[in-house]
Design an enzyme around this catalytic site. Structure first.
Site, PDB file in Angstrom:
ATOM      1  N   CYS A   1       0.841  -1.201   0.000  1.00 51.75           N
ATOM      2  CA  CYS A   1       0.000   0.000   0.000  1.00 51.75           C
ATOM      3  C   CYS A   1       0.878   1.254   0.000  1.00 51.75           C
ATOM      4  O   CYS A   1       1.636   1.493   0.946  1.00 51.75           O
ATOM      5  CB  CYS A   1      -0.911  -0.014   1.224  1.00 51.75           C
ATOM      6  SG  CYS A   1      -1.752   1.534   1.544  1.00 51.75           S
TER       7      CYS A   1
ATOM      8  N   CYS B   1       0.168   3.599   2.889  1.00 46.47           N
ATOM      9  CA  CYS B   1       0.677   3.050   4.152  1.00 46.47           C
ATOM     10  C   CYS B   1       2.142   3.426   4.344  1.00 46.47           C
ATOM     11  O   CYS B   1       2.567   3.751   5.456  1.00 46.47           O
ATOM     12  CB  CYS B   1       0.523   1.532   4.184  1.00 46.47           C
ATOM     13  SG  CYS B   1      -1.189   0.973   4.206  1.00 46.47           S
TER      14      CYS B   1
END
Length: 144
Positions: free
Chosen positions: A70, A73
Site C-alpha cells: 500500500c 501506508c
C-alpha cells in the site's frame, strides 16, 4: 550513539537491546534508515501476541494496521514513526493485514492504513486513512 538521546525511553531501550547497534555495519547508516529497519521488527506474529501486548497495564499501545504494498501506508508509516520516536510510555506495534486476518476481523479493519490506540486493553481512538501528523499526535496524546 548520540541520536538515542532524542528518542523516547521505550524506543531507546528497544534499539539499544536490539542487534542493530551490536552490528558494526549498522552504526554508520543514516538515522532514518535505522528507524525503518527498527520498525520492521515490531511486527505482530500472532493474535495471542497482540492480546498479550494489550493486556500489559504498564503501557498504552498504538497498533498500526497496514498492507506492505500500500503506497499510502508507506507514506503514513513515516509520519507515524516520527511521532512515535518522540513519544514516551506508548508501545508501537505493526499488524500486517495480509498475515493477521483474524485481527482484521476482530477489530473490524476496513481500510489501510488504520491506527488504533489502546490503554489498559481498551480502544481509546482510531484513525483510518493517510492523515496529517497532527492528527496522529492528537491520538497518541490521548494515550498518555
Amino acid at each position: 550513539m548520540s541520536f538515542l538521546q532524542n528518542l523516547s525511553k521505550p524506543l531507546r531501550d528497544h534499539i539499544s537491546n536490539s542487534f542493530f547497534l551490536s552490528n558494526s555495519a549498522n552504526r554508520n547508516i543514516p538515522f532514518s534508515d535505522l528507524l525503518k529497519r527498527w520498525a520492521s521488527h515490531l511486527e505482530i506474529a500472532s493474535a495471542q501476541e497482540f492480546k498479550d501486548k494489550l493486556a500489559d497495564k504498564k503501557s498504552a499501545v498504538v497498533a498500526y494496521f497496514y498492507k506492505p504494498e500500500c503506497h499510502f501506508c508507506k507514506i503514513f508509516e513515516e509520519k507515524l514513526t516520527n511521532v512515535m520516536k518522540d513519544t514516551k510510555d506508548v508501545e508501537y506495534v505493526k499488524v500486517n493485514v495480509m498475515d493477521r486476518k483474524d485481527l482484521v476481523e476482530q477489530y473490524e479493519i476496513e481500510a489501510v492504513p488504520t491506527v488504533m490506540g489502546f490503554r489498559n486493553g481498551k480502544e481509546v481512538d482510531v484513525i483510518r486513512g493517510n492523515v496529517d501528523k497532527d492528527v496522529i499526535e492528537r491520538v497518541v496524546s490521548k494515550l498518555k
